[in-house]
Scaffold this motif. Structure first.
Motif, PDB file in Angstrom:
ATOM      1  N   UNK A   1       1.030   1.230   7.787  1.00 52.54           N
ATOM      2  CA  UNK A   1       0.962   1.747   6.517  1.00 52.54           C
ATOM      3  C   UNK A   1       0.361   2.753   6.216  1.00 52.54           C
ATOM      4  N   UNK A   2      -0.853   3.159   7.093  1.00 48.96           N
ATOM      5  CA  UNK A   2      -1.609   4.307   6.919  1.00 48.96           C
ATOM      6  C   UNK A   2      -0.774   5.484   7.103  1.00 48.96           C
ATOM      7  N   UNK A   3       0.059   5.477   8.243  1.00 48.31           N
ATOM      8  CA  UNK A   3       0.979   6.410   8.752  1.00 48.31           C
ATOM      9  C   UNK A   3       2.125   6.700   7.802  1.00 48.31           C
ATOM     10  N   UNK A   4       2.501   5.736   6.950  1.00 45.14           N
ATOM     11  CA  UNK A   4       3.566   6.026   6.038  1.00 45.14           C
ATOM     12  C   UNK A   4       3.136   6.689   4.864  1.00 45.14           C
ATOM     13  N   UNK A   5       1.665   6.545   4.845  1.00 47.68           N
ATOM     14  CA  UNK A   5       1.338   7.350   3.438  1.00 47.68           C
ATOM     15  C   UNK A   5       1.035   8.842   3.978  1.00 47.68           C
ATOM     16  N   UNK A   6       0.407   8.955   5.291  1.00 44.66           N
ATOM     17  CA  UNK A   6       0.300  10.245   5.740  1.00 44.66           C
ATOM     18  C   UNK A   6       1.664  11.086   5.748  1.00 44.66           C
TER      19      UNK A   6
ATOM     20  N   UNK B   1       2.069   6.114  -5.740  1.00 46.45           N
ATOM     21  CA  UNK B   1       1.854   6.276  -7.038  1.00 46.45           C
ATOM     22  C   UNK B   1       0.681   7.148  -7.417  1.00 46.45           C
ATOM     23  N   UNK B   2      -0.443   7.039  -6.730  1.00 49.90           N
ATOM     24  CA  UNK B   2      -1.505   7.895  -6.954  1.00 49.90           C
ATOM     25  C   UNK B   2      -1.194   9.439  -6.475  1.00 49.90           C
ATOM     26  N   UNK B   3      -0.442   9.655  -5.412  1.00 51.17           N
ATOM     27  CA  UNK B   3      -0.189  10.864  -4.895  1.00 51.17           C
ATOM     28  C   UNK B   3       0.819  11.555  -5.937  1.00 51.17           C
ATOM     29  N   UNK B   4       1.670  10.811  -6.471  1.00 50.51           N
ATOM     30  CA  UNK B   4       3.011  11.529  -7.484  1.00 50.51           C
ATOM     31  C   UNK B   4       1.751  11.751  -8.848  1.00 50.51           C
TER      32      UNK B   4
ATOM     33  N   UNK C   1       0.539  -1.212  -0.080  1.00 46.53           N
ATOM     34  CA  UNK C   1      -0.124  -0.089  -0.153  1.00 46.53           C
ATOM     35  C   UNK C   1       0.736   1.298   0.180  1.00 46.53           C
ATOM     36  N   UNK C   2       1.699   1.338   0.841  1.00 44.07           N
ATOM     37  CA  UNK C   2       2.655   2.542   0.708  1.00 44.07           C
ATOM     38  C   UNK C   2       3.066   3.055  -0.673  1.00 44.07           C
ATOM     39  N   UNK C   3       3.690   1.826  -1.351  1.00 41.80           N
ATOM     40  CA  UNK C   3       4.119   2.255  -2.819  1.00 41.80           C
ATOM     41  C   UNK C   3       2.998   2.513  -3.466  1.00 41.80           C
TER      42      UNK C   3
END
Length: 257
Positions: free
Chosen positions: A118-123, A87-90, A81-83
């Protein structure tokens, strides 16, 4: 300007699309999906469907062309999920999206829930990216307890190690409504929304509610966390999901959602 909803055919995504349709014309909504066939009911409502998976950066770039705001609904592939979210953020940054909302986990920055890291990594990735964003920290869904209803109907028992801890769950539709409001409001937005139900309930109250629904008595079986882990693992639940966070952490965060 269009609003894009990723994972738009999922349980939450489809409800967000419906909530957006109550606020903006279908022509202003883009459904980003992996499977066009599953998106036919959404297309039938006049919503544009674009195909892209979280693994395909090129397809994500194309899916977000001309989009003003994006709802990134967290993926379900643990470990990836983080990766995938990055991708979506980029892609959103590349397409000059003005706002990205992300469905995170309750108190992701302090939570001991297995899903939180994994949520925190995305945050953190969002924070470092520079894109304007809002964190929608969705609490537990009512619908997550449907298996408990089925199990209690068969056994007459609700298994728990939560003690007197409380959970303020909410219906998916309510949290979808919250996302739609954030994506369509002109009012100033908070950086983080901790979202959940208005009423916090105990396992005893859940058992009483299940009993009322099925018309049979349901008792609560309180076990230790270790016993619950063993029972769940024996039933085939992977250890990462069978092992609960400490009771105090769960109770405190659940009651604040």
């Amino acid at each position: 300007m269009p609003i894009a909803v990723t994972a738009a055919t999922g349980h939450l995504g489809s409800l967000v699309v419906d909530a957006l349709l109550d606020r903006v014309p279908a022509s202003e909504i883009v459904a980003v999906v992996r499977d066009a066939a599953k998106a036919q009911p959404i297309a039938d409502k006049g919503v544009e469907v674009r195909i892209a998976s979280y693994d395909d950066r090129e397809a994500l770039d194309a899916a977000l062309v001309g989009v003003d705001k994006v709802l990134l609904i967290s993926g379900n592939e643990i470990g990836q999920r983080p990766r995938q979210h990055a991708n979506v953020v980029d892609a959103a940054i590349a397409q000059n999206v003005s706002l990205l909302a992300y469905t995170s986990a309750p108190s992701a920055d302090t939570s001991t829930l297995p899903v939180a890291p994994e949520h925190l990594e995305t945050e953190k990735y969002l924070a470092s990216s520079g894109i304007e964003h809002v964190l929608l920290r969705n609490g537990w869904y009512h619908e997550n307890y449907l298996p408990s209803v089925e199990s209690a109907a068969q056994t007459g028992t609700l298994l728990t190690s939560a003690g007197d801890g409380k959970i303020s769950s909410a219906a998916r539709a309510d949290l979808a409504e919250a996302a739609a409001v954030v994506l369509t409001t002109d009012a100033p937005l908070k950086a983080v929304y901790e979202l959940g139900g208005d009423v916090a309930w105990t396992q005893d109250e859940l058992a009483a509610a299940i009993s009322e629904v099925i018309g049979e008595p349901v008792s609560v079986s309180q076990v230790t966390p270790a016993q619950q882990v063993a029972i769940l693992k024996d039933a085939g639940v992977p250890e990462q999901w069978a092992s609960p966070p400490p009771r105090t952490s769960r109770s405190a965060r659940a009651s604040s959602r």
